[in-house]
Design a protein around this motif. Sequence first.
Motif, PDB file in Angstrom:
ATOM      1  N   MET A   1       0.822  -1.187   0.000  1.00 44.07           N
ATOM      2  CA  MET A   1       0.000   0.000   0.000  1.00 44.07           C
ATOM      3  C   MET A   1       0.866   1.250   0.000  1.00 44.07           C
ATOM      4  SD  MET A   1      -3.275  -0.798   2.328  1.00 44.07           S
ATOM      5  CE  MET A   1      -4.351  -2.132   1.920  1.00 44.07           C
ATOM      6  N   LEU A   2       1.961   1.186   0.726  1.00 43.86           N
ATOM      7  CA  LEU A   2       2.858   2.339   0.752  1.00 43.86           C
ATOM      8  C   LEU A   2       3.382   2.647  -0.651  1.00 43.86           C
ATOM      9  CD1 LEU A   2       4.407   4.510   2.238  1.00 43.86           C
ATOM     10  CD2 LEU A   2       6.171   2.815   2.752  1.00 43.86           C
ATOM     11  N   THR A   3       3.707   1.628  -1.404  1.00 41.54           N
ATOM     12  CA  THR A   3       4.198   1.833  -2.767  1.00 41.54           C
ATOM     13  C   THR A   3       3.132   2.520  -3.621  1.00 41.54           C
ATOM     14  OG1 THR A   3       5.654  -0.084  -2.607  1.00 41.54           O
ATOM     15  CG2 THR A   3       5.110   0.684  -4.817  1.00 41.54           C
ATOM     16  N   ALA A   4       1.890   2.049  -3.523  1.00 42.05           N
ATOM     17  CA  ALA A   4       0.805   2.639  -4.303  1.00 42.05           C
ATOM     18  C   ALA A   4       0.569   4.097  -3.903  1.00 42.05           C
ATOM     19  CB  ALA A   4      -0.472   1.825  -4.128  1.00 42.05           C
ATOM     20  N   LEU A   5       0.649   4.405  -2.614  1.00 45.71           N
ATOM     21  CA  LEU A   5       0.478   5.790  -2.158  1.00 45.71           C
ATOM     22  C   LEU A   5       1.652   6.675  -2.605  1.00 45.71           C
ATOM     23  CD1 LEU A   5      -0.977   5.198   1.410  1.00 45.71           C
ATOM     24  CD2 LEU A   5      -2.179   6.181  -0.554  1.00 45.71           C
ATOM     25  N   THR A   6       2.844   6.108  -2.623  1.00 40.40           N
ATOM     26  CA  THR A   6       4.015   6.853  -3.094  1.00 40.40           C
ATOM     27  C   THR A   6       3.865   7.196  -4.576  1.00 40.40           C
ATOM     28  OG1 THR A   6       5.428   5.779  -1.450  1.00 40.40           O
ATOM     29  CG2 THR A   6       6.531   6.790  -3.335  1.00 40.40           C
ATOM     30  N   ILE A   7       3.375   6.249  -5.348  1.00 35.77           N
ATOM     31  CA  ILE A   7       3.127   6.488  -6.773  1.00 35.77           C
ATOM     32  C   ILE A   7       2.087   7.588  -6.941  1.00 35.77           C
ATOM     33  CG2 ILE A   7       2.132   5.444  -8.860  1.00 35.77           C
ATOM     34  CD1 ILE A   7       3.543   2.805  -7.950  1.00 35.77           C
ATOM     35  N   ALA A   8       1.028   7.549  -6.126  1.00 38.63           N
ATOM     36  CA  ALA A   8      -0.015   8.584  -6.188  1.00 38.63           C
ATOM     37  C   ALA A   8       0.561   9.955  -5.831  1.00 38.63           C
ATOM     38  CB  ALA A   8      -1.170   8.232  -5.256  1.00 38.63           C
ATOM     39  N   ALA A   9       1.473   9.994  -4.869  1.00 34.14           N
ATOM     40  CA  ALA A   9       2.085  11.259  -4.458  1.00 34.14           C
ATOM     41  C   ALA A   9       2.901  11.873  -5.593  1.00 34.14           C
ATOM     42  CB  ALA A   9       2.963  11.048  -3.224  1.00 34.14           C
ATOM     43  N   LYS A  10       3.357  11.037  -6.508  1.00 31.70           N
ATOM     44  CA  LYS A  10       4.114  11.521  -7.671  1.00 31.70           C
ATOM     45  C   LYS A  10       3.195  11.926  -8.815  1.00 31.70           C
ATOM     46  CE  LYS A  10       8.121   8.681  -6.586  1.00 31.70           C
ATOM     47  NZ  LYS A  10       8.970   7.559  -7.015  1.00 31.70           N
ATOM     48  N   GLY A  11       1.879  11.833  -8.583  1.00 33.27           N
ATOM     49  CA  GLY A  11       0.918  12.245  -9.602  1.00 33.27           C
ATOM     50  C   GLY A  11       0.519  11.145 -10.558  1.00 33.27           C
ATOM     51  N   GLU A  12       0.864   9.910 -10.229  1.00 35.88           N
ATOM     52  CA  GLU A  12       0.517   8.783 -11.080  1.00 35.88           C
ATOM     53  C   GLU A  12      -0.441   7.862 -10.340  1.00 35.88           C
ATOM     54  OE1 GLU A  12       4.182   7.015 -12.386  1.00 35.88           O
ATOM     55  OE2 GLU A  12       5.068   8.970 -12.757  1.00 35.88           O
ATOM     56  N   LYS A  13      -0.888   6.790 -11.006  1.00 35.75           N
ATOM     57  CA  LYS A  13      -1.811   5.844 -10.377  1.00 35.75           C
ATOM     58  C   LYS A  13      -1.217   4.452 -10.451  1.00 35.75           C
ATOM     59  CE  LYS A  13      -5.810   4.306 -12.198  1.00 35.75           C
ATOM     60  NZ  LYS A  13      -5.695   2.887 -12.041  1.00 35.75           N
ATOM     61  N   SER A  14      -1.146   3.803  -9.317  1.00 35.56           N
ATOM     62  CA  SER A  14      -0.638   2.438  -9.223  1.00 35.56           C
ATOM     63  C   SER A  14      -1.607   1.471  -9.904  1.00 35.56           C
ATOM     64  CB  SER A  14      -0.490   2.051  -7.752  1.00 35.56           C
ATOM     65  OG  SER A  14      -0.324   0.667  -7.607  1.00 35.56           O
ATOM     66  N   ASP A  15      -1.091   0.353 -10.350  1.00 34.87           N
ATOM     67  CA  ASP A  15      -1.946  -0.702 -10.906  1.00 34.87           C
ATOM     68  C   ASP A  15      -2.888  -1.258  -9.844  1.00 34.87           C
ATOM     69  OD1 ASP A  15      -0.737  -0.421 -13.367  1.00 34.87           O
ATOM     70  OD2 ASP A  15       0.667  -2.075 -13.054  1.00 34.87           O
ATOM     71  N   ASN A  16      -2.531  -1.110  -8.572  1.00 34.88           N
ATOM     72  CA  ASN A  16      -3.359  -1.601  -7.468  1.00 34.88           C
ATOM     73  C   ASN A  16      -4.466  -0.632  -7.085  1.00 34.88           C
ATOM     74  OD1 ASN A  16      -1.722  -3.827  -7.303  1.00 34.88           O
ATOM     75  ND2 ASN A  16      -0.533  -3.068  -5.588  1.00 34.88           N
ATOM     76  N   ALA A  17      -4.445   0.568  -7.607  1.00 36.57           N
ATOM     77  CA  ALA A  17      -5.438   1.591  -7.247  1.00 36.57           C
ATOM     78  C   ALA A  17      -6.538   1.636  -8.303  1.00 36.57           C
ATOM     79  CB  ALA A  17      -4.774   2.951  -7.127  1.00 36.57           C
ATOM     80  N   LYS A  18      -7.755   1.842  -7.820  1.00 39.09           N
ATOM     81  CA  LYS A  18      -8.877   2.009  -8.746  1.00 39.09           C
ATOM     82  C   LYS A  18      -9.860   2.990  -8.130  1.00 39.09           C
ATOM     83  CE  LYS A  18     -11.422  -2.047  -7.135  1.00 39.09           C
ATOM     84  NZ  LYS A  18     -12.000  -3.321  -7.493  1.00 39.09           N
ATOM     85  N   PRO A  19     -10.657   3.649  -8.961  1.00 32.00           N
ATOM     86  CA  PRO A  19     -11.627   4.602  -8.415  1.00 32.00           C
ATOM     87  C   PRO A  19     -12.565   3.915  -7.436  1.00 32.00           C
ATOM     88  CG  PRO A  19     -11.460   4.833 -10.789  1.00 32.00           C
ATOM     89  CD  PRO A  19     -10.691   3.604 -10.419  1.00 32.00           C
ATOM     90  N   PHE A  20     -12.897   4.629  -6.373  1.00 28.46           N
ATOM     91  CA  PHE A  20     -13.833   4.096  -5.376  1.00 28.46           C
ATOM     92  C   PHE A  20     -15.239   4.459  -5.823  1.00 28.46           C
ATOM     93  CE2 PHE A  20     -16.122   4.127  -1.305  1.00 28.46           C
ATOM     94  CZ  PHE A  20     -15.840   2.834  -0.901  1.00 28.46           C
TER      95      PHE A  20
END
Length: 87
Positions: A1-20
């Motif tokens: 989860m930390l990796t996905a949040l770090t990617i989001a902080a860089k303005g991108e979207k992780s493959d593990n993230a999806k719209p709620f």
Amino acid sequence: MLTALTIAAKGEKSDNAKPFKGIDGGVFQIGIRHRGNAFRVIYAVKIDNDIWVIHAFQKKSKKGIKTPQMEVDLIRQRLKLLREALK
């Protein structure tokens, strides 16, 4: 989860993230499985150019993959309070 949040902080979207689903745009969920359990982190972007973790929980739905209504209500409440506090 930390990796996905770090990617989001860089303005991108992780493959593990999806719209709620069921919440206005800019709110995403990250879901992972660990030792047979499901965990979720709900976060919002585009609020004062920051990322805000709104809720993190172990998913214990007994009815398929749907997020329990109690969790959805809590997410909506926290998001509303966050938006009001940042005005």
